[in-house]
Design an enzyme around this catalytic site. Structure first.
Site, PDB file in Angstrom:
ATOM      1  N   ARG A  80       0.854  -1.189   0.000  1.00 27.81           N
ATOM      2  CA  ARG A  80       0.000   0.000   0.000  1.00 27.81           C
ATOM      3  C   ARG A  80       0.891   1.242   0.000  1.00 27.81           C
ATOM      4  O   ARG A  80       1.663   1.439   0.934  1.00 27.81           O
ATOM      5  CB  ARG A  80      -0.909   0.002   1.232  1.00 27.81           C
ATOM      6  CG  ARG A  80      -1.686   1.282   1.380  1.00 27.81           C
ATOM      7  CD  ARG A  80      -2.643   1.265   2.585  1.00 27.81           C
ATOM      8  NE  ARG A  80      -3.291   2.560   2.675  1.00 27.81           N
ATOM      9  CZ  ARG A  80      -3.195   3.406   3.700  1.00 27.81           C
ATOM     10  NH1 ARG A  80      -2.512   3.078   4.779  1.00 27.81           N
ATOM     11  NH2 ARG A  80      -3.793   4.573   3.664  1.00 27.81           N
ATOM     12  N   HIS A 124      -2.935  10.863   0.796  1.00 27.28           N
ATOM     13  CA  HIS A 124      -2.368  10.682   2.136  1.00 27.28           C
ATOM     14  C   HIS A 124      -1.760  12.033   2.535  1.00 27.28           C
ATOM     15  O   HIS A 124      -0.557  12.149   2.783  1.00 27.28           O
ATOM     16  CB  HIS A 124      -1.354   9.543   2.146  1.00 27.28           C
ATOM     17  CG  HIS A 124      -1.106   8.942   3.494  1.00 27.28           C
ATOM     18  ND1 HIS A 124      -1.237   7.602   3.761  1.00 27.28           N
ATOM     19  CD2 HIS A 124      -0.730   9.501   4.672  1.00 27.28           C
ATOM     20  CE1 HIS A 124      -0.932   7.349   5.035  1.00 27.28           C
ATOM     21  NE2 HIS A 124      -0.628   8.498   5.616  1.00 27.28           N
ATOM     22  N   GLU A 169      -7.370   8.388   6.351  1.00 29.41           N
ATOM     23  CA  GLU A 169      -7.673   9.068   7.608  1.00 29.41           C
ATOM     24  C   GLU A 169      -8.179  10.496   7.431  1.00 29.41           C
ATOM     25  O   GLU A 169      -7.510  11.458   7.830  1.00 29.41           O
ATOM     26  CB  GLU A 169      -6.430   9.065   8.517  1.00 29.41           C
ATOM     27  CG  GLU A 169      -5.934   7.683   8.867  1.00 29.41           C
ATOM     28  CD  GLU A 169      -4.837   7.700   9.947  1.00 29.41           C
ATOM     29  OE1 GLU A 169      -4.390   8.796  10.318  1.00 29.41           O
ATOM     30  OE2 GLU A 169      -4.463   6.621  10.424  1.00 29.41           O
ATOM     31  N   ASN A 301      -7.176   1.757   9.964  1.00 28.26           N
ATOM     32  CA  ASN A 301      -5.855   1.911  10.587  1.00 28.26           C
ATOM     33  C   ASN A 301      -6.050   1.858  12.090  1.00 28.26           C
ATOM     34  O   ASN A 301      -6.894   2.567  12.633  1.00 28.26           O
ATOM     35  CB  ASN A 301      -5.227   3.263  10.237  1.00 28.26           C
ATOM     36  CG  ASN A 301      -4.878   3.378   8.758  1.00 28.26           C
ATOM     37  OD1 ASN A 301      -4.977   2.403   8.007  1.00 28.26           O
ATOM     38  ND2 ASN A 301      -4.466   4.565   8.352  1.00 28.26           N
ATOM     39  N   TYR A 303      -3.933   1.718  15.927  1.00 30.57           N
ATOM     40  CA  TYR A 303      -2.691   1.754  16.704  1.00 30.57           C
ATOM     41  C   TYR A 303      -2.910   1.512  18.191  1.00 30.57           C
ATOM     42  O   TYR A 303      -2.132   0.835  18.833  1.00 30.57           O
ATOM     43  CB  TYR A 303      -1.978   3.099  16.487  1.00 30.57           C
ATOM     44  CG  TYR A 303      -1.422   3.217  15.087  1.00 30.57           C
ATOM     45  CD1 TYR A 303      -0.172   2.719  14.776  1.00 30.57           C
ATOM     46  CD2 TYR A 303      -2.179   3.774  14.059  1.00 30.57           C
ATOM     47  CE1 TYR A 303       0.335   2.777  13.489  1.00 30.57           C
ATOM     48  CE2 TYR A 303      -1.684   3.841  12.756  1.00 30.57           C
ATOM     49  CZ  TYR A 303      -0.426   3.333  12.484  1.00 30.57           C
ATOM     50  OH  TYR A 303       0.064   3.380  11.206  1.00 30.57           O
ATOM     51  N   GLU A 370      -3.278  -0.115   8.103  1.00 29.90           N
ATOM     52  CA  GLU A 370      -2.086   0.273   8.867  1.00 29.90           C
ATOM     53  C   GLU A 370      -2.184  -0.291  10.272  1.00 29.90           C
ATOM     54  O   GLU A 370      -3.251  -0.242  10.887  1.00 29.90           O
ATOM     55  CB  GLU A 370      -1.946   1.794   9.025  1.00 29.90           C
ATOM     56  CG  GLU A 370      -1.499   2.537   7.803  1.00 29.90           C
ATOM     57  CD  GLU A 370      -1.404   4.045   8.058  1.00 29.90           C
ATOM     58  OE1 GLU A 370      -1.085   4.447   9.207  1.00 29.90           O
ATOM     59  OE2 GLU A 370      -1.647   4.793   7.103  1.00 29.90           O
TER      60      GLU A 370
HETATM   61  C1  GBH Z   1      -1.302   7.177  10.748  1.00 32.48           C
HETATM   62  O1  GBH Z   1      -1.917   8.164  11.523  1.00 32.48           O
HETATM   63  C2  GBH Z   1      -0.914   7.764   9.415  1.00 32.48           C
HETATM   64  O2  GBH Z   1      -1.773   7.328   8.386  1.00 32.48           O
HETATM   65  C3  GBH Z   1       0.498   7.508   9.045  1.00 32.48           C
HETATM   66  O3  GBH Z   1       0.857   8.352   7.984  1.00 32.48           O
HETATM   67  C4  GBH Z   1       1.378   7.673  10.247  1.00 32.48           C
HETATM   68  O4  GBH Z   1       2.734   7.603   9.924  1.00 32.48           O
HETATM   69  C5  GBH Z   1       1.010   6.582  11.224  1.00 32.48           C
HETATM   70  O5  GBH Z   1      -0.334   6.609  11.521  1.00 32.48           O
HETATM   71  C6  GBH Z   1       1.783   6.627  12.529  1.00 32.48           C
HETATM   72  O6  GBH Z   1       1.482   7.770  13.253  1.00 32.48           O
HETATM   73  O7  GBH Z   1      -1.478  14.905  18.975  1.00 32.48           O
HETATM   74  O8  GBH Z   1      -2.866  16.321  17.676  1.00 32.48           O
HETATM   75  O9  GBH Z   1      -0.611  15.988  17.040  1.00 32.48           O
HETATM   76  C7  GBH Z   1      -2.267   7.735  12.816  1.00 32.48           C
HETATM   77  C8  GBH Z   1      -3.154   8.693  13.532  1.00 32.48           C
HETATM   78  C9  GBH Z   1      -3.459  10.861  14.323  1.00 32.48           C
HETATM   79  C10 GBH Z   1      -1.438   9.785  14.832  1.00 32.48           C
HETATM   80  C11 GBH Z   1      -2.833  12.164  14.664  1.00 32.48           C
HETATM   81  C12 GBH Z   1      -0.814  11.111  15.237  1.00 32.48           C
HETATM   82  C13 GBH Z   1      -1.265  13.276  16.106  1.00 32.48           C
HETATM   83  C14 GBH Z   1      -2.344  14.109  16.709  1.00 32.48           C
HETATM   84  N1  GBH Z   1      -2.479   9.932  13.844  1.00 32.48           N
HETATM   85  N2  GBH Z   1      -1.847  11.999  15.700  1.00 32.48           N
HETATM   86  S1  GBH Z   1      -1.772  15.437  17.639  1.00 32.48           S
END
Ligand code: GBH
Length: 472
Positions: A80, A124, A169, A301, A303, A370
């Site tokens: 992807r 993205h 996202e 996605n 985490y 993800e």
């Molecule tokens: C994904 O976002 C992304 O799709 C990817 O590009 C990224 O590398 C990966 O996860 C790992 O992070 O505290 O307000 O600054 C995951 C969801 C939401 C995580 C926003 C980071 C920061 C919010 N993301 N968050 S803030």
């Protein structure tokens, strides 16, 4: 055969890895590419840790053959990646850029020659800066420009790419970009951020039509999906106030996408969540029909889970609130490991999320687009990266997916985030998600232990099901 190190997934389960254009490509000013909002944001001091940018990133633009070779060796069935809008259609409008399209042509051909299915994400987060200057996702016309870019891309690559993801996202694009301001373009707004959320959904729907029309014109079909970062949200206590906070957060995080996409309606509690900010001024009749076209699959996605409690609004004056200010705040989870992102590791919450979504919605087939972890992995004296934390994370989350499948959820595949260490947005290169280490001085790639573990998992999976087939 049982082997605890390798969770059992069904025959035909698709294993993959994931990346995104701005995070890995580099070559920011090469091949006719124009700046995206992330170039502008990263080049503005104070936005990204240590002032880092995606100018060079992993130099994947030039090193893609090596990266594809590493995936071939890994044995994944799919990759992807995302196409960069400002590479394919610089400036966001006008003619397509032959050099930009030629890059993705080469990448796709390289993948197919390696026996790897290309799965393309069209957006993205790298919106052409010129479109931001006209209002960005706050304005409807950006959705129309996105559909045009989708058509250009599908007309060129659709003979070899059958699986498309419109957006990655949209929560981050709309709310982290226009309300929190920690992603490009760095705005902190109320109603315009809600307009952005709506226009992103509209963009998805308009692009889905174009992807299907492009395939039909070729006498083929396209599988169209969208990737959402759906969240497992839990109340800190059983109090009515905390439950109500989670109910608002369910709308901000999940319902705002799922309700229009799957049920052709808007969330029922927008007024409780946003008050007068959710004035609907950004919607037109007929939009829901565009948005709610059937999805061939849903990308998720995942985490970590999020525990929330009721909290005072940061801005008492309703009219001045950002769309993120819904009167809820995150509380830490006791007794679990935290990754270097500061994210709690709770694999069972992944199963719970999937099972819960499956109960509440009529879901299309699901792909985990993800899932992965950032770890403090430095090479050892032997030059290898012993990232056992990442192996544990991936093993336990794949087991959580297997448990969801057991419980009846139709999950078809899983993509590890990420193939490579890369530009982790506001955190720059400091946070490492790769199963392959990137030395940012030499740009040398070194597979970590997790890469070798994942390779073994794919092989064990293959042998397991080959054995089953032979026994039948
Ligand atoms: C994904 O976002 C992304 O799709 C990817 O590009 C990224 O590398 C990966 O996860 C790992 O992070 O505290 O307000 O600054 C995951 C969801 C939401 C995580 C926003 C980071 C920061 C919010 N993301 N968050 S803030």
């Amino acid at each position: 055969m049982t082997d605890d190190r390798f969770p059992v997934l069904p025959a035909g389960f698709l294993f993959g890895t994931a990346t995104a254009s701005y995070q890995i490509e580099g070559a920011a000013t090469e091949g006719g590419r124009t700046p995206s909002i992330w170039d502008t944001y990263a080049h503005t001091p104070g936005n990204v840790l240590r002032g880092e940018t995606g100018d060079t990133a992993c130099d994947h633009y030039h090193r893609y053959p090596e990266d594809v070779a590493l995936m071939k060796e890994l044995g994944v069935g799919a990759y992807r990646f995302s196409t960069a809008w400002p590479r394919i259609r610089p400036g966001g409008r006008g003619p397509a850029n032959p050099e930009g399209l030629a890059f993705y042509d080469r990448l796709v051909d390289e993948l197919l020659a390696a026996g790897i299915e290309p799965v393309a994400t069209l957006y993205h987060w790298d919106l052409p800066q010129e479109l931001e200057d006209e209002g960005g996702w706050r304005v409807r016309s950006t959705a129309e420009r996105f559909a045009e870019y989708a058509r250009i891309t599908a007309d060129r690559l659709g003979d070899r790419i059958t699986r498309w993801i419109t957006l990655n996202e949209p929560l981050c694009s709309a709310f982290i970009g226009y309300a929190v301001g920690r992603h490009a373009p760095g705005a902190r707004e109320g109603t315009p951020a809600l307009a952005a959320a709506h226009n992103l959904m509209l963009a998805h729907g308009l692009a889905a039509r174009e992807l299907r029309a492009s395939a039909a014109a070729r006498g083929g079909t396209a599988e169209v999906g969208i990737t959402l970062n759906l969240d497992r949200l839990l109340p800190a206590t059983g109090s009515d106030a905390d439950r109500a906070a989670v109910d608002r957060a369910e709308t901000l995080h999940n319902r705002v996408w799922l309700e229009p996409l799957l049920n052709a309606r808007y969330p029922h509690n927008e007024a409780e969540t946003w008050g007068a900010l959710a004035d609907g001024s950004y919607r037109e009749s007929g939009d829901l029909e565009v948005i709610a076209q059937p999805l061939d699959f849903l990308g998720i996605n995942f985490y970590r889970p999020v525990v929330l409690r009721d909290a005072p609004h940061r801005e008492p004056d309703t009219a001045l609130r950002t769309a993120m200010d819904i009167g809820a705040e995150e509380v830490p989870i006791e007794g679990v490991r935290y990754t270097t992102m500061g994210w709690p590791v709770v694999p069972a919450s992944f199963t719970d999320l999937l099972v819960d979504l499956d109960r509440r919605y009529d879901l299309p087939p699901v792909y985990i687009t993800e899932n992965g972890s950032a770890e403090a992995d430095e090479p050892d004296a032997d030059g290898r990266v012993h990232d056992t934390g990442r192996i544990d994370y991936l093993r336990d989350h794949l087991a959580a997916v297997a448990a969801a499948i057991e419980a009846g959820v139709d999950v078809r595949g899983h993509f590890v985030w990420s193939l490579l260490d890369n530009f982790e947005w506001a955190y720059g290169y400091e946070r490492r998600f790769g199963i392959i280490r990137v030395d940012y001085d030499t740009l040398e790639r070194t597979p970590k232990d997790s890469y070798h573990w994942f390779r073994e998992l794919i092989r064990v999976h293959g042998r397991r099901h080959a054995g089953e087939a032979a026994a039948r």
